[in-house]
Design an enzyme around this catalytic site. Structure first.
Site, PDB file in Angstrom:
ATOM      1  CE  LYS A  81      -2.161  -0.963   3.920  1.00 15.80           C
ATOM      2  NZ  LYS A  81      -1.649  -2.274   4.280  1.00 15.80           N
ATOM      3  NE  ARG A 158      -4.522  -1.457  10.037  1.00 13.37           N
ATOM      4  CZ  ARG A 158      -3.446  -0.967   9.435  1.00 13.37           C
ATOM      5  NH1 ARG A 158      -3.422   0.263   9.017  1.00 13.37           N
ATOM      6  NH2 ARG A 158      -2.404  -1.722   9.257  1.00 13.37           N
ATOM      7  NE  ARG A 192       7.007  -3.113   5.994  1.00  6.22           N
ATOM      8  CZ  ARG A 192       5.680  -3.167   5.970  1.00  6.22           C
ATOM      9  NH1 ARG A 192       5.011  -2.606   4.992  1.00  6.22           N
ATOM     10  NH2 ARG A 192       5.036  -3.815   6.924  1.00  6.22           N
ATOM     11  NE  ARG A 236       6.116  -1.205  10.052  1.00  5.36           N
ATOM     12  CZ  ARG A 236       4.944  -1.232   9.445  1.00  5.36           C
ATOM     13  NH1 ARG A 236       4.779  -0.615   8.281  1.00  5.36           N
ATOM     14  NH2 ARG A 236       3.923  -1.868   9.978  1.00  5.36           N
ATOM     15  NE  ARG A 247       1.701  -5.411  10.909  1.00  3.95           N
ATOM     16  CZ  ARG A 247       2.894  -5.381  10.313  1.00  3.95           C
ATOM     17  NH1 ARG A 247       3.964  -5.886  10.919  1.00  3.95           N
ATOM     18  NH2 ARG A 247       3.025  -4.850   9.124  1.00  3.95           N
TER      19      ARG A 247
HETATM   20  P1  ADP Z   1       0.568  -2.590   8.027  1.00  6.68           P
HETATM   21  O1  ADP Z   1       1.830  -3.020   7.355  1.00  6.68           O
HETATM   22  O2  ADP Z   1       0.112  -3.594   9.048  1.00  6.68           O
HETATM   23  O3  ADP Z   1      -0.506  -2.218   7.058  1.00  6.68           O
HETATM   24  P2  ADP Z   1       0.731   0.179   9.088  1.00  6.68           P
HETATM   25  O4  ADP Z   1       2.023   0.872   8.920  1.00  6.68           O
HETATM   26  O5  ADP Z   1      -0.413   0.649   8.242  1.00  6.68           O
HETATM   27  O6  ADP Z   1       1.026  -1.355   8.921  1.00  6.68           O
HETATM   28  O7  ADP Z   1       0.257   0.294  10.608  1.00  6.68           O
HETATM   29  C1  ADP Z   1       1.112  -0.058  11.672  1.00  6.68           C
HETATM   30  C2  ADP Z   1       0.311  -0.148  12.941  1.00  6.68           C
HETATM   31  O8  ADP Z   1      -0.275   1.146  13.243  1.00  6.68           O
HETATM   32  C3  ADP Z   1      -0.866  -1.091  12.900  1.00  6.68           C
HETATM   33  O9  ADP Z   1      -0.501  -2.440  13.173  1.00  6.68           O
HETATM   34  C4  ADP Z   1      -1.759  -0.525  14.000  1.00  6.68           C
HETATM   35  O10 ADP Z   1      -1.269  -0.847  15.288  1.00  6.68           O
HETATM   36  C5  ADP Z   1      -1.567   0.985  13.832  1.00  6.68           C
HETATM   37  N1  ADP Z   1      -2.570   1.552  12.912  1.00  6.68           N
HETATM   38  C6  ADP Z   1      -2.340   2.139  11.712  1.00  6.68           C
HETATM   39  N2  ADP Z   1      -3.483   2.548  11.147  1.00  6.68           N
HETATM   40  C7  ADP Z   1      -4.477   2.212  11.998  1.00  6.68           C
HETATM   41  C8  ADP Z   1      -5.891   2.348  11.993  1.00  6.68           C
HETATM   42  N3  ADP Z   1      -6.516   2.933  10.970  1.00  6.68           N
HETATM   43  N4  ADP Z   1      -6.591   1.886  13.052  1.00  6.68           N
HETATM   44  C9  ADP Z   1      -5.968   1.321  14.096  1.00  6.68           C
HETATM   45  N5  ADP Z   1      -4.647   1.126  14.182  1.00  6.68           N
HETATM   46  C10 ADP Z   1      -3.890   1.576  13.143  1.00  6.68           C
END
Ligand code: ADP
Length: 301
Positions: A81, A158, A192, A236, A247
């Site tokens: 994404k 989400r 990553r 990360r 996740r």
């Molecule tokens: P991913 O690779 O899982 O898509 P992100 O970088 O988008 O990772 O998000 C990392 C973390 O930030 C998530 O695992 C969650 O803990 C938190 N997070 C990000 N966006 C949201 C959201 N919209 N609602 C709740 N938690 C979020």
């Protein structure tokens, strides 16, 4: 830098805009369950969410013709994404807002939420809707002050609750649902790497899935960093096997229903990634009715 002039065809991919002009009161209603847990989020006098300024809501409620596109990227962790949202952001000159980045920025700050967020994120859990909406509102407000218009959201919404709240305050034009074979997702997360200086996203994984039982193979070349980023790469903390699996489970339980939410509103564009960026990017642009002149020229050179 890539700007709109790189696109020779206009974006027409926006699907049915939400006809219902959602009212600000909806946001207040939607957020009201949070008011008891966070008094600072609400203006005690009139119940308005004091973190979302009327000016920001004014921007969010603009007609599509008076603003840039408002797109959302959906997809499992590791699908890419961030990579595709940031490329489109460069191409269209529209801000890429990744809630994961907002969370990580808050987590590394010395703010009051820092240790709480660290624990949640490092366990692969979702941050509460209240916190995430607060972080997003602040980011939109800062963008509004700089004259930004439109956005490409990555990582939000989400949950169906978040999608309802967003739908209540603005019209999302298009939701791009990126899909990748499950076998590749874990490897992509574990491979990553991020440049600690510029924030660029790279990947050291070389994914080579052999054709089997009538299923085609798939090859995804690594995405190496440019020389200036190579010595500044970090991983990360939540990209460990155990946390990525968690996740992915949470995505299935909490975010898959968001796909249905947008599908039923005619806003979902499903996009199966055929391979790595070189192969997928032109196809994604084609699906969005966009062209990247710079990319075409470098391919032809
Ligand atoms: P991913 O690779 O899982 O898509 P992100 O970088 O988008 O990772 O998000 C990392 C973390 O930030 C998530 O695992 C969650 O803990 C938190 N997070 C990000 N966006 C949201 C959201 N919209 N609602 C709740 N938690 C979020």
């Amino acid at each position: 830098m890539a700007v709109l002039s790189r696109c020779s065809r206009a974006v027409t991919a926006a699907t049915t805009p939400n006809a219902a002009a959602a009212k600000f009161s909806y946001l207040i209603r939607a957020l009201s369950p949070f008011s008891s847990s966070s008094s600072s989020t609400f203006d005690a006098d009139n119940g308005l969410n004091s973190r979302i300024k009327p000016a920001v809501l004014g921007t969010l409620k603009r007609e599509p013709k008076d603003r840039n596109v408002q797109w959302v990227f959906l997809g499992c962790p590791g699908v890419g994404k961030g990579t595709y949202a940031s490329r489109l952001s460069d191409l269209l000159g529209i801000p890429h807002i990744a809630t994961g980045d907002l969370v990580r920025d808050e987590l590394t700050s010395s703010g009051p939420l820092s240790s709480q967020l660290k624990e949640i994120v490092n366990q692969g859990k979702l941050v509460s809707d209240e916190i995430i909406i607060d972080l997003l509102s602040k980011r939109l407000e800062a963008g509004e002050a700089k004259g930004e218009s439109g956005f490409i959201l990555d990582g939000f919404p989400r949950t169906v609750r978040q999608a309802e709240i967003l739908e209540g305050v603005t019209d999302i034009d298009l939701v791009i649902n990126l899909k990748l074979r499950e076998e590749a997702l874990l490897a992509k997360c574990l491979g990553r790497r991020i440049c600690s200086e510029c924030g660029g996203n790279y990947n050291v994984a070389c994914i080579d899935i052999k054709a089997e039982n009538g299923k085609p193979g798939m090859y995804m070349a690594p995405l190496p960093p440019p020389p200036q980023c190579a010595c500044k790469l970090i991983t990360r903390a939540d990209d460990t096997e155990e946390v990525v699996k968690q996740r992915l489970r949470i995505y299935q339980a909490m975010t898959l229903p968001v796909e249905d939410f947008y599908r039923s509103r005619g806003k979902l564009l499903e996009f199966d990634l055929p391979g790595g960026v070189r192969e997928s990017w032109p196809k994604l642009l084609h699906a969005l009715n966009l062209e990247d002149e710079e990319d075409k020229q470098s391919a032809a050179a």
